[in-house]
Motif scaffolding. Structure first.
Motif, PDB file in Angstrom:
ATOM      1  N   MET A   1       0.631  -1.291  -0.064  1.00 27.21           N
ATOM      2  CA  MET A   1      -0.075   0.109  -0.106  1.00 27.21           C
ATOM      3  C   MET A   1       0.919   1.309  -0.059  1.00 27.21           C
ATOM      4  O   MET A   1       1.750   1.434   0.697  1.00 27.21           O
ATOM      5  N   THR A   2       0.653   2.135  -0.779  1.00 23.37           N
ATOM      6  CA  THR A   2       1.299   3.379  -0.823  1.00 23.37           C
ATOM      7  C   THR A   2       0.680   4.659   0.225  1.00 23.37           C
ATOM      8  O   THR A   2      -0.382   4.813   0.265  1.00 23.37           O
ATOM      9  N   ARG A   3       1.540   5.017   1.151  1.00 22.78           N
ATOM     10  CA  ARG A   3       1.148   5.966   2.019  1.00 22.78           C
ATOM     11  C   ARG A   3       1.228   7.125   1.416  1.00 22.78           C
ATOM     12  O   ARG A   3       2.118   7.609   0.847  1.00 22.78           O
ATOM     13  N   ILE A   4       0.048   8.077   1.631  1.00 23.98           N
ATOM     14  CA  ILE A   4       0.102   9.419   1.235  1.00 23.98           C
ATOM     15  C   ILE A   4       0.453  10.231   2.425  1.00 23.98           C
ATOM     16  O   ILE A   4      -0.206  10.228   3.518  1.00 23.98           O
ATOM     17  N   ALA A   5       1.277  11.206   2.083  1.00 27.01           N
ATOM     18  CA  ALA A   5       1.914  12.195   3.196  1.00 27.01           C
ATOM     19  C   ALA A   5       0.821  13.218   3.368  1.00 27.01           C
ATOM     20  O   ALA A   5      -0.072  13.732   2.432  1.00 27.01           O
ATOM     21  N   THR A   6       0.477  13.641   4.906  1.00 29.76           N
ATOM     22  CA  THR A   6      -0.325  14.590   4.884  1.00 29.76           C
ATOM     23  C   THR A   6       0.272  15.957   4.673  1.00 29.76           C
ATOM     24  O   THR A   6       1.528  16.130   4.744  1.00 29.76           O
ATOM     25  N   SER A   7      -0.283  16.982   4.423  1.00 31.16           N
ATOM     26  CA  SER A   7       0.279  18.220   3.942  1.00 31.16           C
ATOM     27  C   SER A   7       1.012  18.918   4.919  1.00 31.16           C
ATOM     28  O   SER A   7       2.210  19.539   4.480  1.00 31.16           O
ATOM     29  N   ASP A   8       1.025  18.556   6.179  1.00 31.22           N
ATOM     30  CA  ASP A   8       2.080  18.903   7.171  1.00 31.22           C
ATOM     31  C   ASP A   8       3.303  18.348   7.409  1.00 31.22           C
ATOM     32  O   ASP A   8       4.123  18.835   8.215  1.00 31.22           O
ATOM     33  N   GLY A 137      14.380  13.699  -0.814  1.00 29.99           N
ATOM     34  CA  GLY A 137      15.222  12.894   0.080  1.00 29.99           C
ATOM     35  C   GLY A 137      14.858  12.898   1.579  1.00 29.99           C
ATOM     36  O   GLY A 137      14.789  12.036   2.279  1.00 29.99           O
ATOM     37  N   TRP A 138      14.732  14.274   2.154  1.00 27.60           N
ATOM     38  CA  TRP A 138      14.686  14.392   3.632  1.00 27.60           C
ATOM     39  C   TRP A 138      13.376  13.806   3.868  1.00 27.60           C
ATOM     40  O   TRP A 138      13.143  13.132   5.060  1.00 27.60           O
ATOM     41  N   HIS A 139      12.246  13.948   3.035  1.00 24.65           N
ATOM     42  CA  HIS A 139      10.789  13.401   3.300  1.00 24.65           C
ATOM     43  C   HIS A 139      11.089  12.043   3.389  1.00 24.65           C
ATOM     44  O   HIS A 139      10.492  11.292   4.422  1.00 24.65           O
ATOM     45  N   SER A 140      11.860  11.246   2.579  1.00 25.40           N
ATOM     46  CA  SER A 140      11.892  10.152   2.388  1.00 25.40           C
ATOM     47  C   SER A 140      12.634   9.291   3.732  1.00 25.40           C
ATOM     48  O   SER A 140      12.181   8.354   4.367  1.00 25.40           O
ATOM     49  N   HIS A 141      13.641   9.829   4.000  1.00 23.84           N
ATOM     50  CA  HIS A 141      14.480   9.557   5.285  1.00 23.84           C
ATOM     51  C   HIS A 141      13.560   9.572   6.542  1.00 23.84           C
ATOM     52  O   HIS A 141      13.703   8.853   7.293  1.00 23.84           O
ATOM     53  N   LEU A 142      12.749  10.790   6.533  1.00 24.50           N
ATOM     54  CA  LEU A 142      12.131  10.970   7.945  1.00 24.50           C
ATOM     55  C   LEU A 142      11.055   9.797   7.832  1.00 24.50           C
ATOM     56  O   LEU A 142      10.618   9.445   8.876  1.00 24.50           O
ATOM     57  N   ASP A 143      10.590   9.616   6.717  1.00 21.67           N
ATOM     58  CA  ASP A 143       9.346   8.360   6.638  1.00 21.67           C
ATOM     59  C   ASP A 143      10.091   6.935   7.251  1.00 21.67           C
ATOM     60  O   ASP A 143       9.351   6.463   7.948  1.00 21.67           O
ATOM     61  N   ILE A 144      11.261   6.816   7.045  1.00 28.25           N
ATOM     62  CA  ILE A 144      11.934   5.651   7.324  1.00 28.25           C
ATOM     63  C   ILE A 144      12.179   5.790   8.963  1.00 28.25           C
ATOM     64  O   ILE A 144      11.959   5.031   9.638  1.00 28.25           O
ATOM     65  N   PHE A 157      13.205   3.003   0.146  1.00 27.93           N
ATOM     66  CA  PHE A 157      13.769   4.264   0.015  1.00 27.93           C
ATOM     67  C   PHE A 157      13.504   4.807  -1.516  1.00 27.93           C
ATOM     68  O   PHE A 157      12.965   5.867  -1.781  1.00 27.93           O
ATOM     69  N   TRP A 158      13.942   4.206  -2.209  1.00 29.43           N
ATOM     70  CA  TRP A 158      13.983   4.834  -3.801  1.00 29.43           C
ATOM     71  C   TRP A 158      12.397   4.885  -4.392  1.00 29.43           C
ATOM     72  O   TRP A 158      12.242   5.653  -5.072  1.00 29.43           O
ATOM     73  N   LEU A 159      11.508   3.792  -4.079  1.00 31.76           N
ATOM     74  CA  LEU A 159      10.211   3.911  -4.200  1.00 31.76           C
ATOM     75  C   LEU A 159       9.652   5.372  -3.866  1.00 31.76           C
ATOM     76  O   LEU A 159       8.851   5.944  -4.448  1.00 31.76           O
ATOM     77  N   SER A 160       9.899   5.342  -2.364  1.00 31.46           N
ATOM     78  CA  SER A 160       9.471   6.406  -1.881  1.00 31.46           C
ATOM     79  C   SER A 160       9.845   7.824  -2.506  1.00 31.46           C
ATOM     80  O   SER A 160       9.175   8.836  -2.804  1.00 31.46           O
ATOM     81  N   TRP A 161      11.056   7.990  -2.618  1.00 28.97           N
ATOM     82  CA  TRP A 161      11.918   9.143  -3.162  1.00 28.97           C
ATOM     83  C   TRP A 161      11.507   9.363  -4.432  1.00 28.97           C
ATOM     84  O   TRP A 161      11.114  10.650  -4.827  1.00 28.97           O
ATOM     85  N   THR A 162      11.024   8.488  -5.382  1.00 26.83           N
ATOM     86  CA  THR A 162      10.649   8.529  -6.683  1.00 26.83           C
ATOM     87  C   THR A 162       9.352   9.505  -6.728  1.00 26.83           C
ATOM     88  O   THR A 162       9.054  10.215  -7.366  1.00 26.83           O
ATOM     89  N   ARG A 163       8.190   8.609  -5.969  1.00 25.57           N
ATOM     90  CA  ARG A 163       7.048   9.356  -5.988  1.00 25.57           C
ATOM     91  C   ARG A 163       6.821  10.857  -5.300  1.00 25.57           C
ATOM     92  O   ARG A 163       6.156  11.446  -5.807  1.00 25.57           O
ATOM     93  N   LEU A 164       7.814  10.688  -4.227  1.00 31.53           N
ATOM     94  CA  LEU A 164       7.733  12.184  -3.465  1.00 31.53           C
ATOM     95  C   LEU A 164       8.364  13.314  -4.482  1.00 31.53           C
ATOM     96  O   LEU A 164       8.010  14.422  -4.484  1.00 31.53           O
TER      97      LEU A 164
END
Length: 180
Positions: A1-8, A137-144, A157-164
């Motif tokens: 499942m792909t997690r969608i980030a909240t605006s904040d 990158g920062w967003h993906s690293h913080l998700d991890i 990481f890379w799937l998240s980074w590409t989407r973000l």
């Protein structure tokens, strides 16, 4: 499942060259601090590199983002398997503030404890606004990091980074359209 980030959860560009991203984490500032300064914990979500506990000390950060990705998640073409950056610790105020000289700017990690949670604010200065990959990158690293601390499933990481990266490009384009 792909997690969608909240605006904040998204990073913001301030003053044209400063990225600011914030995230809430469970636990104490002291616990989160260890994930910033202990090489063994930091490499689980970000970059390796032995850090001395004092301002003015040298630091070499070593990124091995493939270690943060699944086997079915190859790095983008043109991106090396390992990246190194000589740096310097410029502030070490445990467990509240860590600042690192970073290329043409600096990265500041501020931790503010509120009850049973900690607000981590990352301020990355000296950026070129076209470096959208740094935002992703920062967003993906913080998700991890969030998954690591909460003991939940870690995103690759890379799937998240590409989407973000694509999401940040769309957000930037929408912002430029609004201001035009």
């Amino acid at each position: 499942m792909t997690r969608i980030a909240t605006s904040d959860e998204y990073a913001e560009l301030r003053d044209g060259s400063t990225l600011v991203i914030q995230r809430w984490f469970p636990g104490s500032a002291a616990r989160l601090w260890r994930y910033l300064v202990d090489a063994e914990l930091r490499r689980k979500w970000f970059a390796d590199g032995i850090m001395q506990s004092a301002a003015g000390t040298a630091l070499e950060l070593v990124w091995r983002n493939d270690d943060l990705s699944g086997p079915d998640d190859p790095r983008p073409e043109g991106v090396g398997g390992e990246q190194r950056m000589p740096s310097k610790v410029i502030a070490f105020d445990e467990p509240h503030r860590l600042a690192i000289l970073w290329g043409q700017g600096q990265v500041i990690f501020d931790l503010v404890e509120k009850g049973s949670r900690v607000l981590l604010t990352i301020t990355h200065t000296g950026l070129d606004a076209s470096k959208i990959g740094i935002f992703a990158g920062w967003h993906s690293h913080l998700d991890i990091l969030s998954a690591e601390i909460e003991g939940s499933h870690r995103p690759s990481f890379w799937l998240s980074w590409t989407r973000l990266r694509d999401e940040y490009l769309a957000r930037l384009a929408a912002r430029q359209t609004k201001s035009a």
